[in-house]
Structure formats: C-alpha cells, structure tokens
Design a protein around this motif. Structure first.
Motif, PDB file in Angstrom:
ATOM      1  N   ASP A   4       0.608  -1.049   0.236  1.00 12.58           N
ATOM      2  CA  ASP A   4       0.020   0.053  -0.139  1.00 12.58           C
ATOM      3  C   ASP A   4       1.003   1.258  -0.011  1.00 12.58           C
ATOM      4  O   ASP A   4       0.382   2.248  -0.726  1.00 12.58           O
ATOM      5  CB  ASP A   4      -1.030  -0.229   1.125  1.00 12.58           C
ATOM      6  CG  ASP A   4      -2.078  -1.236   1.071  1.00 12.58           C
ATOM      7  OD1 ASP A   4      -2.289  -1.365  -0.070  1.00 12.58           O
ATOM      8  OD2 ASP A   4      -2.487  -1.341   2.112  1.00 12.58           O
ATOM      9  N   ASP A   5       2.045   1.234   0.686  1.00 15.53           N
ATOM     10  CA  ASP A   5       2.928   2.374   0.646  1.00 15.53           C
ATOM     11  C   ASP A   5       3.491   2.650  -0.859  1.00 15.53           C
ATOM     12  O   ASP A   5       3.577   3.621  -1.294  1.00 15.53           O
ATOM     13  CB  ASP A   5       4.000   2.028   1.774  1.00 15.53           C
ATOM     14  CG  ASP A   5       3.532   2.043   3.172  1.00 15.53           C
ATOM     15  OD1 ASP A   5       2.460   2.707   3.609  1.00 15.53           O
ATOM     16  OD2 ASP A   5       4.232   1.621   4.039  1.00 15.53           O
ATOM     17  N   LYS A  25       0.842   4.023  -3.247  1.00 17.29           N
ATOM     18  CA  LYS A  25       0.860   5.616  -3.187  1.00 17.29           C
ATOM     19  C   LYS A  25       1.610   6.393  -4.266  1.00 17.29           C
ATOM     20  O   LYS A  25       1.356   7.579  -4.648  1.00 17.29           O
ATOM     21  CB  LYS A  25       1.178   6.054  -1.859  1.00 17.29           C
ATOM     22  CG  LYS A  25      -0.013   5.518  -0.861  1.00 17.29           C
ATOM     23  CD  LYS A  25       0.371   5.878   0.543  1.00 17.29           C
ATOM     24  CE  LYS A  25      -0.599   5.455   1.316  1.00 17.29           C
ATOM     25  NZ  LYS A  25      -0.158   5.800   3.007  1.00 17.29           N
TER      26      LYS A  25
END
Length: 204
Positions: free
Chosen positions: A107-108, A111
């Motif tokens: 998820d990081d 981004k």
C-alpha cells in the motif's frame, strides 16, 4: 521454462519483480539491417536486499551463427523507484538506514503510482568513460527510460543523450537503445531479445 517470481522482496522492488534474474540472448546493432553486426548479451538484475536492483550487462560481438569474437560492452549500475529520500534511508556513503524499509507495504508503494506507472531512476556506468542517469516509468512489464544527465571523461567519445525501452513479451525480455552523439537526433543503437536462464541474479 516457467519461473516463480520472488515473494519476499523489499516492497519498493515489487514493481521490478518481473526483471529479477539472469537473461541471455542475441541482438543486433543499429536497426538490425542486413549489414548490421550481431552480439550476444547477458543481463543480470539482482536483489541485494535494499530498495534497489543491481544491474549488470555484458555483451560480446559475434558472428551471425552466434560464435563469440570479442567483448563489446560492459555496464553496471542500480535501478530503483524515483522518490524523495527520507531520514530513514541509508546514505550518503556508508551511513546506515533504519532496519525497517521506508516503504513497508504494498500500500505504501502503491501511493507512488501515477496514471502512467511508477517513476523510476537508473544509474548506468560503462568503462568507456561515460556514466548515465536515466529517469523514466515502469508500468507493469514495460519500461521507458531517457537520460536526465551524463558524465563524460575528457577522452570519452561524443555522446549526448539516449533512451531505452524494455518489455516482457511471451516470457522474453525485449529491449531497444537509441543514442544521440550530439550532432544528430536519436538513432537506433542496439536491440535484443533475451530469455531468462535463471530467476536468481547471479552470473553463470
């Protein structure tokens, strides 16, 4: 031959997972016309455990039947996502970073994805006195790179800019390299189709 993609990568390397391994195959200089010379190449993308891939390429000039004649080119460098450095990152030099990666999850990393893919950078050094800094994009199994800056030794050959494209097609790594020597537009320099011979980035 099927290969399993690594599943224990540093999150920042997940967009590059399909590249990791040792690739070998044949290519042609220039546009690949009848008079253009042949070469054999080995390319290695290796995960060292950091947020970057180690890159190495070795190419040999060959006869049309693949018989090696002499070394043609050697390159080494590092490929990574193009992002701002954080306090937790390693460097400069041998200053250690935090034990945990800056981007700790998929998820990081996600981004950083743009509508065109992930922004990346590649530093490539050759023994002909030329070092290149590329910026570009990786979007699934496709990569586009263009030189942002060059460092040339005082005796290096004329060389102004270049672009490189890579793509995974039916399990093979296709690439093309276009170069400008400064007094002309970008022109075809070399291209090849490489097969993955091992999923581990180690020289044979």
């Amino acid at each position: 031959m099927a290969f399993d993609l690594p599943t224990d990568l540093t999150p920042e390397l997940v967009p590059f997972a399909w590249l990791i391994g040792t690739w070998e195959g044949a290519g042609r200089l220039g546009e690949g016309e009848a008079e253009d010379e042949y070469f054999w190449q080995q390319v290695i993308f290796r995960d060292l455990g950091g947020p970057y891939l180690e890159y190495r390429s070795e190419a040999w000039l060959t006869e049309a039947d693949g018989t090696k004649m002499r070394i043609l080119a050697v390159e080494s460098g590092f490929w990574s996502l193009d992002r701002e450095q954080q306090d937790a990152d390693a460097g400069p030099g041998m200053v250690p970073g935090d034990i945990f990666p800056v981007l700790r999850s998929a998820d990081d990393v996600q981004k950083l994805h743009t509508e065109d893919g992930f922004k990346i950078q590649a530093h490539i050094v050759r023994p002909d006195g030329i070092s290149e800094l590329y910026y570009g994009l990786i979007d699934g199994p496709r990569i586009q790179l263009a030189t942002e800056s060059l460092l040339r030794s005082k005796n290096a050959q004329a060389y102004a800019s270049s672009t490189r494209i890579y793509g995974l097609v039916n399990g093979e790594l296709f690439w093309r390299w276009d170069v400008s020597k400064g007094n002309m537009d970008l022109q075809a320099h070399a291209s090849a189709a490489l097969k993955r011979v091992t999923a581990e980035g180690t020289a044979n």
